[in-house]
Design a protein around this motif. Sequence first.
Motif, PDB file in Angstrom:
ATOM      1  N   SER A 126       0.897  -1.031  -0.290  1.00 17.36           N
ATOM      2  CA  SER A 126      -0.124   0.156  -0.259  1.00 17.36           C
ATOM      3  C   SER A 126       0.599   1.664   0.043  1.00 17.36           C
ATOM      4  O   SER A 126       0.658   2.569  -0.115  1.00 17.36           O
ATOM      5  N   HIS A 156      -7.555   2.899   2.839  1.00 16.11           N
ATOM      6  CA  HIS A 156      -7.410   3.986   2.148  1.00 16.11           C
ATOM      7  C   HIS A 156      -7.014   4.632   0.974  1.00 16.11           C
ATOM      8  O   HIS A 156      -7.294   5.197  -0.078  1.00 16.11           O
ATOM      9  N   VAL A 157      -5.999   3.780   0.281  1.00 17.54           N
ATOM     10  CA  VAL A 157      -5.044   3.722  -0.484  1.00 17.54           C
ATOM     11  C   VAL A 157      -5.874   3.485  -2.073  1.00 17.54           C
ATOM     12  O   VAL A 157      -5.372   3.923  -3.372  1.00 17.54           O
ATOM     13  N   GLU A 159      -9.298   2.201  -4.479  1.00 17.35           N
ATOM     14  CA  GLU A 159     -10.650   3.037  -4.926  1.00 17.35           C
ATOM     15  C   GLU A 159     -11.479   2.022  -4.692  1.00 17.35           C
ATOM     16  O   GLU A 159     -12.571   2.669  -5.578  1.00 17.35           O
ATOM     17  N   ARG A 184     -16.728   2.724   4.696  1.00 17.91           N
ATOM     18  CA  ARG A 184     -17.103   4.364   4.479  1.00 17.91           C
ATOM     19  C   ARG A 184     -16.369   5.477   5.392  1.00 17.91           C
ATOM     20  O   ARG A 184     -15.630   6.079   5.631  1.00 17.91           O
ATOM     21  N   ILE A 186     -13.153   5.013   6.574  1.00 15.17           N
ATOM     22  CA  ILE A 186     -11.555   4.982   5.894  1.00 15.17           C
ATOM     23  C   ILE A 186     -11.575   5.534   4.766  1.00 15.17           C
ATOM     24  O   ILE A 186     -10.878   6.366   4.377  1.00 15.17           O
ATOM     25  N   ASN A 187     -12.618   5.010   3.989  1.00 18.21           N
ATOM     26  CA  ASN A 187     -12.258   5.557   2.523  1.00 18.21           C
ATOM     27  C   ASN A 187     -13.292   6.171   1.749  1.00 18.21           C
ATOM     28  O   ASN A 187     -14.267   4.957   1.076  1.00 18.21           O
ATOM     29  N   ASP A 189     -14.893   7.324  -0.907  1.00 15.79           N
ATOM     30  CA  ASP A 189     -14.549   7.200  -2.405  1.00 15.79           C
ATOM     31  C   ASP A 189     -14.355   5.975  -2.639  1.00 15.79           C
ATOM     32  O   ASP A 189     -14.594   5.619  -3.819  1.00 15.79           O
ATOM     33  N   SER A 190     -14.364   4.687  -2.236  1.00 14.50           N
ATOM     34  CA  SER A 190     -13.300   3.985  -2.452  1.00 14.50           C
ATOM     35  C   SER A 190     -15.210   2.603  -2.022  1.00 14.50           C
ATOM     36  O   SER A 190     -16.070   3.816  -1.632  1.00 14.50           O
TER      37      SER A 190
ATOM     38  N   LEU B  90      -4.817   8.018   8.767  1.00 20.63           N
ATOM     39  CA  LEU B  90      -5.660   8.336   8.529  1.00 20.63           C
ATOM     40  C   LEU B  90      -5.926   9.463   9.732  1.00 20.63           C
ATOM     41  O   LEU B  90      -6.743   8.366  11.132  1.00 20.63           O
ATOM     42  N   PHE B 100      -9.942  12.401   8.537  1.00 18.96           N
ATOM     43  CA  PHE B 100      -8.858  12.695   7.099  1.00 18.96           C
ATOM     44  C   PHE B 100      -8.662  14.266   7.355  1.00 18.96           C
ATOM     45  O   PHE B 100      -8.949  15.365   6.176  1.00 18.96           O
TER      46      PHE B 100
END
Lengths: 220, 117
Positions: A126, A156-157, A159, A184, A186-187, A189-190, B90, B100
């Motif tokens: 990652s 997180h990295v 998608e 959701r 953690i990320n 956008d994924s 994070l 974030f």
Amino acid sequence: MVKITLEKNVMENNDRAAEFNRRLFGKTRTLVINIMSSPGAGKTTILEKTISALSDEFRIGVIEGDIATERDADRIRKKGVRAVQIATEGECHLDPRMVAKVLPDLDLDSIDILFIENVGNLVCPSEFDLGQNHRIVVLSTPEGNDKIPKYPLMFHVTELALINKIDLLPYVAFDMDKAREDLRGINPDSQIMPISAVSGEGFDNWLTWLRKAYETCTKP
Amino acid sequence: MHEMGLMEDALRMVSEDAEKHGIRSVEKISMIVGDLSNVLPDALCFAFDAFRMSGEIPFLKNDATLEIIRERGLARCSACGTEYEPRQLLATCPDCGLPFGVLLAGETFKIESYEGS
């Protein structure tokens, strides 16, 4: 004795190699997907099935990363596509320089989609940008829900999180809603995409995702 | 455990620079390692010792030392503006709980200096 101030970023060579790869992929209009997961989540099986489904549509190439052996590349070659194996000999991840080194063996001009199957590991891969267009992670249902909060950087990295082996859902304790909720946090956008590389359930969504990614990447 | 490879890179950078300066023997290397750089100082020291004792790095004295200067993490909450020390990449704001946070420090991993003759 003299003291010399260097102020040099150790990752600088990696960053430069990733940029080099990215420019090359852009020039040859190759969509590059870096696939990561823990060992045994099903990356190679997903690739085999993806190649069977898409080989009439796209010219596919694969870079296989493993600590040792040519086994995965052999499996992929049986599908009739070009595969190069990187044996990292101990390193727990692929870095962009290892990738740059094997690119001449691949003839990128004749590859539409290049999959880079990273070393099975949810930590170190990652941290290394290989110059890819997209980073995705595979999580299999028998591994359980804890993997997402336990390895936040990986989720997180990336998608897209392919949740593989959903054919085993009746037998394992995996909560898909909980996975969505954890991801959701953690990320946002994924996205979670449930699939089974064995039964084929949900696989069309993955193929659609790939076609869209290819379209976006090759748009002038 | 990717510290072995990172240490090898670092030693190569020092070696190239030392050659430019006509330095043949390096006695000390100082590195800045951020809390959020994903580099473990203990593993880095282990890698350094392994290279130092192997005798395979011609310019590195076998009693050379590695100094690790720790850089603490610092993040700013994009909602309430609070600055805080995040536990991981994070960053989650301790005041309003929003994740974030923008990282201001802690990701550094570089060679600050070296000493030799």
